[in-house]
Design an enzyme around this catalytic site. Structure first.
Site, PDB file in Angstrom:
ATOM      1  N   ALA A  90      -7.200  34.253  69.213  1.00  0.00           N
ATOM      2  CA  ALA A  90      -7.926  34.814  68.420  1.00  0.00           C
ATOM      3  C   ALA A  90      -8.614  35.796  68.503  1.00  0.00           C
ATOM      4  O   ALA A  90      -8.844  36.422  69.452  1.00  0.00           O
ATOM      5  CB  ALA A  90      -8.645  33.100  68.197  1.00  0.00           C
ATOM      6  N   ASP A  91      -9.115  36.638  67.599  1.00  0.00           N
ATOM      7  CA  ASP A  91      -9.767  37.722  67.501  1.00  0.00           C
ATOM      8  C   ASP A  91     -10.670  37.478  67.470  1.00  0.00           C
ATOM      9  O   ASP A  91     -11.013  36.162  66.750  1.00  0.00           O
ATOM     10  CB  ASP A  91      -8.721  38.472  67.261  1.00  0.00           C
ATOM     11  CG  ASP A  91      -8.596  38.478  65.204  1.00  0.00           C
ATOM     12  OD1 ASP A  91      -7.831  39.323  64.978  1.00  0.00           O
ATOM     13  OD2 ASP A  91      -9.564  38.190  64.749  1.00  0.00           O
ATOM     14  N   SER A  92     -11.860  38.196  67.140  1.00  0.00           N
ATOM     15  CA  SER A  92     -12.924  38.290  66.863  1.00  0.00           C
ATOM     16  C   SER A  92     -12.930  37.993  65.074  1.00  0.00           C
ATOM     17  O   SER A  92     -13.797  37.042  65.112  1.00  0.00           O
ATOM     18  CB  SER A  92     -13.567  39.861  67.205  1.00  0.00           C
ATOM     19  OG  SER A  92     -12.893  40.895  66.350  1.00  0.00           O
ATOM     20  N   HIS A 114      -4.220  44.388  69.185  1.00  0.00           N
ATOM     21  CA  HIS A 114      -3.728  44.459  67.735  1.00  0.00           C
ATOM     22  C   HIS A 114      -2.980  44.033  66.640  1.00  0.00           C
ATOM     23  O   HIS A 114      -2.465  45.055  66.686  1.00  0.00           O
ATOM     24  CB  HIS A 114      -5.582  43.867  66.822  1.00  0.00           C
ATOM     25  CG  HIS A 114      -5.477  43.149  65.628  1.00  0.00           C
ATOM     26  ND1 HIS A 114      -6.278  43.923  64.390  1.00  0.00           N
ATOM     27  CD2 HIS A 114      -5.504  41.596  65.959  1.00  0.00           C
ATOM     28  CE1 HIS A 114      -6.399  42.149  63.855  1.00  0.00           C
ATOM     29  NE2 HIS A 114      -5.712  41.429  64.334  1.00  0.00           N
TER      30      HIS A 114
END
Lengths: 139, 318
Positions: free
Chosen positions: A88-90, B139
């Protein structure tokens, strides 16, 4: 210490060889009650499993998390695994909290949303908020 | 005397004294230029495309072996291999940069995290930069690191994706409380779905870089933080309506629909426990201006193999 029955299948992989060790344990000794540090975002603090969240709540939270993080529906999400560890990212973290708000009809304050880093934490907070909501509803 | 004007200025009585004074002046300028150049060296921007790295389990564990043992769990805790790759490369970048830039032997490099999870370098005698600090982000296909010698730095990469299971307006509505009214209006009125997402990710990336510089998590009253720009350049921020003149922001694009944002600014509004890790959080104005006006270079692409070659005794392709 109290014995809380927990069934889980644990998958472990080592870095050098891929070994899948399946193990079903039926009993897991956990301390009663919660020991929570004063710093909600402290990553190294240990959040011990409390017996307050119902299994249905935990399962529902698991489902939301699995969907959000695109995990296989048969994958096991442990109650105390960090969302971050699941990828999970922000953005994911915000969406998870928002989805849980919708599913359970609650509103999570921003400072509390930072405390939701695992399925267990989410479930515990949800039940607390649902209880509060039900208690404050006019008779 | 051959140079009467200099004699008069410096009250030089002899040829000897004259040359001594010239020597001192030359030395002063030499060190000034040297130190300015050295200060500039503290500004680093490195980037790795991890989608190009496809290690075997054996190669992965070799790469992991250069990172201190106690940090291994922070990599292996990730369930998905892509997340482990990014976590490992992030750490390789941190150790490689500190070693190459500051010259600390690998076994002496101690990188820890604040309570909020922000990594920092433990104080070491080799660190000549007045206030060395760094930030990492990962990311999608990229992992990057940015360092600064004086100002605080924050970094964020965002992989701009198209929401799969909901409409664009439903997706962005999840995040409405993190934007100011002005920013929100610019997002929702951007045009097509594609435009809306584009503006959304740009603002999100900038906000993340800012909070990461400060060392707080996402939740830092972000609706009170408002970004202003001129066509996404000359970017500045207002917090609670006040412009922060000691903060700069840059936003650029990476191949494959990624955005990368760099925040540079004054440590005075950083979290207390991150300030503690810095050499200084108070500055002389002129000194701060020096750091604030250093160039912001483009990101330099590095490969994992290049990074690994900086570590001793590593045969990645063995």
């Amino acid at each position: 210490m109290a014995a809380v029955p927990v069934t889980c299948v644990r998958l472990t992989t080592s870095m050098h060889t891929t070994q899948i060790v399946g193990r079903t344990s039926t009993m897991k000794l956990v301390p009663m009650g919660r020991v929570k540090s004063g710093f909600p975002s402290l990553r190294t603090s240990r959040f011990q499993i409390s017996c307050s969240a119902k299994p249905e709540t935990l399962n529902k939270v698991c489902e939301v998390v699995k969907t959000q993080l695109a995990l296989a529906s048969d994958s096991v999400v442990e109650p105390d695994t960090k969302f971050a560890a699941l990828g999970a990212d922000s953005l994911d973290t915000v969406e998870i909290v928002m989805t849980l708000e919708e599913e359970f009809g609650i509103s999570v304050e921003e400072e509390n949303s930072q405390n939701i880093t695992t399925v267990q934490e989410a479930a515990d907070l949800i039940e607390k908020l649902v209880e509060k909501k039900n208690a404050s509803e006019p008779a | 005397m051959p140079y009467p004007s200099i004699q008069a200025r410096f009250e030089i009585a002899t040829v000897d004294e004259f040359f001594k004074v010239m020597f001192v002046i030359i030395c002063f300028y030499y060190f000034l230029i040297q130190s300015e150049m050295e200060i500039e060296d503290g500004v680093q921007r490195w980037l790795v495309n991890t989608s190009n790295w496809d290690p075997s389990p054996h190669q992965f564990s070799i790469a992991m072996s250069v990172i201190p043992q106690q940090q291994h769990s922070s990599i292996t805790r990730f369930v998905k291999i892509e997340d482990r790759k990014r976590a490992l490369v992030s750490r390789l970048l941190q150790y490689a940069l500190v070693h190459q830039l500051i010259g600390i032997p690998f076994h002496e490099i101690a990188i820890n995290r604040t309570a909020q999870g922000k990594p920092y370098l433990e104080k070491h005698q080799n660190v000549k930069f007045p206030n060395f600090n760094f930030n990492v982000s990962h990311h999608g296909d990229y992992v990057a690191i940015a360092s600064e010698p004086i100002c605080l730095v924050g970094l964020d990469i965002v992989s701009c994706f198209i929401p799969g299971k909901e409409t664009v307006s439903d997706f962005i509505r999840n995040f409405s409380s993190y934007f100011s009214r002005l920013e929100w209006e610019k997002i929702v009125n951007a045009g097509s779905d594609e435009d809306v997402l584009d503006v959304f990710f740009r603002y999100w990336c900038l906000k993340e870089a800012f909070v990461k510089a400060l060392g707080t998590g996402v939740g830092y009253k972000l609706d009170h933080v408002e970004f202003h720009h001129k066509d996404w350049t000359n970017i500045y921020v207002k917090v609670d309506g006040d412009v922060l003149n000691d903060w700069s922001f840059w936003l650029s694009e990476l191949q494959g629909r990624h955005r990368i944002a760099v925040a540079r600014g004054h440590p005075r509004i950083a979290t207390e426990n991150f300030k503690k890790t810095l050499k200084q959080s108070h500055f002389d104005n002129d000194f701060y201006k020096l750091g604030f006006h250093l160039p912001n270079p483009v990101f330099v692409m590095r490969t994992v193999e290049e990074l690994c070659s900086l570590f001793p005794h590593m045969e990645l392709n063995a």
